[in-house]
Structures are given as structure tokens and as C-alpha cells.
Scaffold this active site. Structure first.
Site, PDB file in Angstrom:
ATOM      1  N   CYS A 390     -23.973 133.380 -34.366  1.00 48.22           N
ATOM      2  CA  CYS A 390     -24.893 132.645 -33.816  1.00 48.22           C
ATOM      3  C   CYS A 390     -26.051 131.798 -34.907  1.00 48.22           C
ATOM      4  O   CYS A 390     -25.514 130.742 -34.919  1.00 48.22           O
ATOM      5  CB  CYS A 390     -25.689 133.847 -33.124  1.00 48.22           C
ATOM      6  SG  CYS A 390     -26.625 133.304 -31.880  1.00 48.22           S
ATOM      7  N   HIS A 521     -22.281 136.340 -29.799  1.00 42.46           N
ATOM      8  CA  HIS A 521     -22.115 137.276 -30.977  1.00 42.46           C
ATOM      9  C   HIS A 521     -20.822 138.215 -30.877  1.00 42.46           C
ATOM     10  O   HIS A 521     -20.778 139.167 -29.731  1.00 42.46           O
ATOM     11  CB  HIS A 521     -23.376 138.258 -30.803  1.00 42.46           C
ATOM     12  CG  HIS A 521     -24.587 137.585 -31.198  1.00 42.46           C
ATOM     13  ND1 HIS A 521     -25.219 138.006 -32.326  1.00 42.46           N
ATOM     14  CD2 HIS A 521     -25.348 136.854 -30.556  1.00 42.46           C
ATOM     15  CE1 HIS A 521     -26.221 137.339 -32.717  1.00 42.46           C
ATOM     16  NE2 HIS A 521     -26.570 136.662 -31.189  1.00 42.46           N
ATOM     17  N   GLU A 523     -19.468 140.391 -32.267  1.00 43.44           N
ATOM     18  CA  GLU A 523     -19.577 141.858 -32.788  1.00 43.44           C
ATOM     19  C   GLU A 523     -19.906 142.614 -31.640  1.00 43.44           C
ATOM     20  O   GLU A 523     -19.635 143.881 -31.556  1.00 43.44           O
ATOM     21  CB  GLU A 523     -20.660 142.073 -33.854  1.00 43.44           C
ATOM     22  CG  GLU A 523     -22.096 141.749 -33.169  1.00 43.44           C
ATOM     23  CD  GLU A 523     -22.474 140.174 -33.410  1.00 43.44           C
ATOM     24  OE1 GLU A 523     -21.794 139.417 -33.398  1.00 43.44           O
ATOM     25  OE2 GLU A 523     -23.931 140.148 -33.672  1.00 43.44           O
TER      26      GLU A 523
HETATM   27  N1  GLN Z   1     -32.677 131.686 -33.671  1.00 42.69           N
HETATM   28  C1  GLN Z   1     -31.395 131.015 -33.071  1.00 42.69           C
HETATM   29  C2  GLN Z   1     -31.425 130.728 -31.539  1.00 42.69           C
HETATM   30  O1  GLN Z   1     -32.323 131.317 -31.054  1.00 42.69           O
HETATM   31  C3  GLN Z   1     -30.165 132.081 -33.199  1.00 42.69           C
HETATM   32  C4  GLN Z   1     -30.342 133.569 -32.498  1.00 42.69           C
HETATM   33  C5  GLN Z   1     -29.388 134.430 -32.836  1.00 42.69           C
HETATM   34  O2  GLN Z   1     -28.768 134.423 -34.044  1.00 42.69           O
HETATM   35  N2  GLN Z   1     -29.302 135.517 -32.084  1.00 42.69           N
HETATM   36  O3  GLN Z   1     -30.845 130.014 -30.868  1.00 42.69           O
END
Ligand code: GLN
Length: 546
Positions: A390, A521, A523
């Protein structure tokens, strides 16, 4: 006489928090599932927050995201991993969520003008939710973990729901108390009194535990079991020893040593059947038979937090790495590295060369991101396997944009809303909400499909062309820069089916042994018995570097 209806097991905590109610609930579920029963699980959290999305992970632990996008407690991840099932919004409730629903109904005149009261209307809503989750899963056994500790004010209304349910269905409801049996250093002996008090507190709200899981540094001896049994009003064999273990995955096997599955079936009037735990045993065995250790660095912004808290903030990442490692005979050793150190002293970046691989997990905000970007650059140039989750993908793209695509000052709008080159930008439909400070649930959340480009690292890892993965982010790769990035050699190997959203970015194997980031994600979908293909591919590359 055995009752035919669905069964409910409430798991409550005595003495203190942090003794592993979530793992206990998950482990009980795994045992019952191994007996061929259809099991589901719910978590009740006693806080006012409507979901876990607005809470700081270093305070509360990881925010787990379900397939339907619900942002919830990390225990939900444990349930999904141990039970190998997908849960949904109906499996999670907080005080805030329950009150919100009751108040909404009251406003809609659904109570037909009567006095709406905390008791019984709040517990009735809790029970409605539990029964709805049971029905949605058609579960034989529904596990409900009541957050908090017996005796505190916050969860009393949930214990009232347990009491009402037990009154209604005495043979179908079991209560398991996870307690703690300390061994004070100066005495060196196990003391059962705190558990006795916890049991009495439970009695004072009209509940009696059927089973006590006694958490302790060591297994309980017979004498302690007898004592707890007598003072807490249960048969000795219903006191289950729950000693500290090397791995949480040992827990179901340990419980079974004390015959927990059979005891639960007896309490609930269920016909006992043998538990088939062969797969689980093989998995646990593989975790003990690792032949190689790999040091993986997790780079992020970490401040004033101990390792314990950090491990909790990224529990799914840790479990995903562990699961992929065990399947390859590898034990993963994680080091959490503070990216701000590289901002203060860039020469420290060379310390990263000792790691077999580098992971940048999800994150929010500006602090420490330049240090993260620098460490990603180090991984890219020095061919250290890199896996970005992410934010880890977004920052990798920023690094690539600046150094390889010549986009000077490339950044994310999260760091600079007025950036000249926002290669990562806010999604249009979110802009309006953000200007109104309306942060709760404004992200792209939950499962979305993604189409993979054949012949890429991602496609070969997954071995298929379309995947579904879970998201939690506000920002996306800005379409205005895709061509420039692609021309500079970055490969967008996963995209939304309409081709608009970039879901995976990677470098070809000819350029780098493993350099890949995901907007989602991965994971969250790794399970102990089925490790996630991208984690497996990353660790394989890390293993080759050694
Ligand atoms: N801060 C980034 C966004 O909001 C990544 C979010 C995250 O890593 N879950 O897009």
C-alpha cells in the site's frame, strides 16, 4: 437432553487484559471446526468508536479490513486465519455501533413510541446481531469474544446480553473465562486468587463460567486445577491449562491435550466427534522444522513504541511472512527500522545491506516518508528484494518517479496537497469528504478485483490472470503520470478491470530480483495453511539473496 439448536460460546476475560482472548477464541474455533462443525466468530469491542478505522494502530493494534470493507479489530484477523473463513461486518460490533443502531431505530419510530432503555434494548440489539451472524453463516457453533475484562464498567452491558441469552437458551450457551494465574517472582508459586475473584465478579453479573482457560507461564498442576475448580464452581477437568507457548498456532493443540473440544461438546449437549487436526499439526510441525533464518527489515516511522506494540500494529504482515516462510522451511526474523534515522544520517542506509529483504508496510501521514523513500531507493539500487504494501507501493513509485523518470519533486498529495507533481493523488470522490473533515470510512475499503498482466512477476506468482484483494487507502497512482513511469521502465502488472487504477507496480526480473508493490494489502488474505503467493515469491527471492 441434547438440544438441536445452534450453539453459542461466549469468551470473556478475567484478571487482566492482554492474556490472549482473541487467540483463545480462534483456537477453540479451530478445534470445533476440526470436529466437522460449522463455526463462525464475532468480536464485541467495548469502545465508542464505530469502527477501528479511526484508531491509532500503535495504541490499538492493527486495523484489520474484511472483504466487505469493514475496519475492525485485529482479532478478526486471527479468527479468519485460524478458522480459514471470510468474515463480514455482521461479525464485528462496538458499543458505538450498537448504540448508533438503537438510536437510529428510535428516531425512525421503530420502537413504536415506547420508552427505549439501555436495559433491555441495548443487550437485545447485541443478541439480534449475534443471532444474525449465526444465521448468515448457518453456524453450528458461534463464538463471541467479549472485549475488555470482567469487573470493568465498559463491557457490563455485553455481559448482560450474555446473561439474557443464557436464560433463554441455557443448554445452548457456554461461557469460557480466559483467566490469568500469576507466578509472583518473590513467591515462585502459582497463585489462583485473582482467578477466584474474577469468577466471583462474573457471578455478580449473573454469570457462571463453564470452562476456565488458565493462562500462565507454566502448565497448571492438578492441585491448582482442583483449587480453581472448587472456588470457581466448576469440575476440575473444566479447568484447562493454557501455558505460554512458542507460537500461537500451538494453542489449539495444547487445549486438545486437556480435552477441551470434548468438554465443550459435553457442556453444549453436542455429540462429540474426533477432531481431525492433521493439517494443523503438519503446519505447526513445519514452523518448528525451519532450516534457515532470514532477516527481513520492516522500514517505517516508529517512535516511542516497544517491539511488542509494533508487532501488534503489523500483525497480519508478520503472520503472512511467517506462513510463507514455514512453507519454505524458513524462519523469518523481523527488524523494525525507524526511517527517520535515514533522514538524520543517510550513511546509515548501508546498514540495510545485511537484510535478505525489505518490507515497507501500510501507513499514513508525512513523518518519516523521505527516509522510507531513501531506503526503497537503496533496495532498488542494491538489488535487495523489496516488497511494498500500500503506502510501500506508493512511496516506491515516488522514488522511481524522482530518480528514474526525471519527475523532480514527485510526491503524494498526502504529504503535500499543493504538490507540483503529485504522482500519487487523492481520489476525486474522496476530495469533498476530506474538505469537510469527514474522515470516518472515507477510504477505498475491502475487496476489489485486479487483472494481472501475463508474463509479469505478479502473474507468475499468482499463477492466474484475475485476483481479488483487500484495500484500505485514500490515494491512488495519478493517471497523468502512468505513461511517463511506464516509459521509464516501471511495470504496472496489476490494474483494475477498467484499467484506470494501478494495483501492482514492479520491476522486471531482468532489472531486479524482486521489486514489487501492491496498492492492496495482500497480508490480509494470507492464511496459515495457504500462504499468500506474493509473500511466498518475495521470501523466495529473499532466500536467494540470503
Ligand atoms: N496513506 C496511503 C493512502 O491513504 C496508504 C494507506 C495504507 O498504506 N494503508 O492511500
Amino acid at each position: 437432553m441434547a438440544s438441536e439448536g445452534p450453539k453459542y460460546i461466549f469468551v470473556v476475560g478475567g484478571v487482566m487484559s492482554g492474556v490472549g482472548k482473541g487467540v483463545a477464541t480462534s483456537a477453540i474455533g479451530r478445534i470445533l471446526k476440526s470436529k466437522g462443525l460449522n463455526v463462525t466468530a464475532l468480536k464485541i469491542d467495548p469502545y465508542i468508536n464505530v469502527d477501528a478505522g479511526t484508531m491509532n494502530p500503535t495504541e490499538h493494534g492493527e486495523c484489520f479490513v474484511l472483504g466487505d470493507g469493514d475496519e475492525c479489530d485485529q482479532d478478526m484477523g486471527n479468527y479468519e486465519r485460524f478458522l480459514d473463513i471470510d468474515l463480514s461486518r455482521g461479525n464485528y460490533m462496538t458499543t458505538g455501533r450498537v448504540y448508533l443502531e438503537v438510536i437510529k431505530r428510535e428516531r425512525n419510530l421503530e420502537y413504536k413510541g415506547r420508552n427505549v432503555e439501555v436495559v433491555p434494548d441495548i443487550p437485545l440489539e447485541v443478541i439480534r446481531r449475534i443471532e444474525a451472524a449465526q444465521q448468515a453463516a448457518n453456524a453450528d457453533v458461534t463464538l463471541i469474544e467479549v472485549g475488555g475484562t470482567i469487573g470493568e464498567y465498559q463491557n457490563i452491558i455485553f455481559l448482560e446480553a450474555v446473561r439474557m441469552m443464557k436464560m433463554k437458551k441455557p443448554r445452548d450457551v457456554a461461557i469460557v473465562m480466559v483467566s490469568y494465574v500469576p507466578i509472583p517472582g518473590n513467591i515462585g508459586e502459582m497463585k489462583t486468587k485473582p482467578t477466584q475473584y474474577a469468577s466471583r465478579s462474573l457471578n455478580s453479573v449473573g454469570l457462571q463460567a463453564d470452562i476456565i482457560l488458565a493462562r500462565a507461564a507454566r502448565p497448571l498442576d492438578e492441585k491448582r486445577k482442583e483449587k480453581i475448580g472448587v472456588f470457581c464452581n466448576i469440575p476440575t477437568e473444566n479447568v484447562i491449562s493454557a501455558p505460554d507457548v512458542a507460537s500461537i498456532y500451538d494453542v489449539p493443540l495444547n487445549y486438545e491435550k486437556d480435552g477441551l473440544g470434548k468438554i465443550l461438546c459435553d457442556v453444549l449437549g453436542l455429540e462429540d466427534r474426533p477432531a481431525d487436526m492433521k493439517d494443523w499439526e503438519a503446519f505447526v510441525e513445519s514452523s518448528k522444522n525451519t532450516t534457515k533464518e532470514l532477516s527481513i527489515a520492516v522500514v517505517g516511522k516508529y517512535f516511542d513504541t516497544g517491539d511488542f506494540v509494533l508487532a501488534d500494529s503489523y500483525i497480519s504482515v508478520l503472520e503472512a511472512l511467517k506462513a510463507a516462510g514455514y512453507a519454505q522451511g524458513v524462519k523469518v526474523k523481523l527488524s523494525y527500522l525507524d526511517s527517520e534515522e535515514y533522514e538524520k544520517d543517510p550513511s546509515k542506509l548501508s546498514d540495510l545491506s545485511q537484510y535478505a529483504g525489505i518490507v515497507v508496510p501500510g501507513g499514513f501521514g508525512t513523518r518519516g516518508i523521505e527516509g522510507i523513500i531513501a531506503s526503497i531507493g537503496y533496495a532498488r539500487e542494491n538489488k535487495i528484494p523489496y516488497f511494498g504494501l500500500c503506502y510501500g507501493m506508493q512511496l516506491a513509485i515516488i522514488e522511481y518517479a524522482r530518480t528514474k523518470a526525471g519527475i523532480e519533486g514527485a510526491t503524494t498529495e498526502e504529504a503535500d496537497a499543493a504538490a507540483v507533481h503529485p504522482v500519487i493523488g487523492v481520489m476525486n470522490d474522496q476530495k469533498e469528504k476530506l474538505t469537510k473533515n469527514d474522515y470516518g470510512g472515507t477510504m477505498r475499503l475491502g475487496t476489489y478485483p485486479c487483472v494481472l498482466t501475463p508474463g509479469t512477476v505478479a502473474a507468475s506468482a499468482y499463477g492466474k490472470e484475475q485476483i481479488n484483494e483487500r484495500h484500505r487507502h485514500r490515494y491512488e497512482v495519478n493517471p497523468a503520470y502512468i505513461e511517463q513511469l511506464t516509459n521509464a521502465g516501471l511495470v504496472f502488472s496489476g490494474k483494475s478491470p477498467d484499467g484506470r487504477l494501478m494495483e501492482i507496480a514492479e520491476l522486471p526480473v531482468s532489472e531486479h530480483p524482486f521489486f514489487l508493490g501492491t496498492q492492496f494489502h495482500p497480508e490480509l488474505l494470507s492464511r496459515p495453511l495457504t500462504p499468500h503467493p506474493l509473500f511466498s515469491a518475495f521470501l523466495k527471492a529473499a532466500g536467494e539473496k540470503g
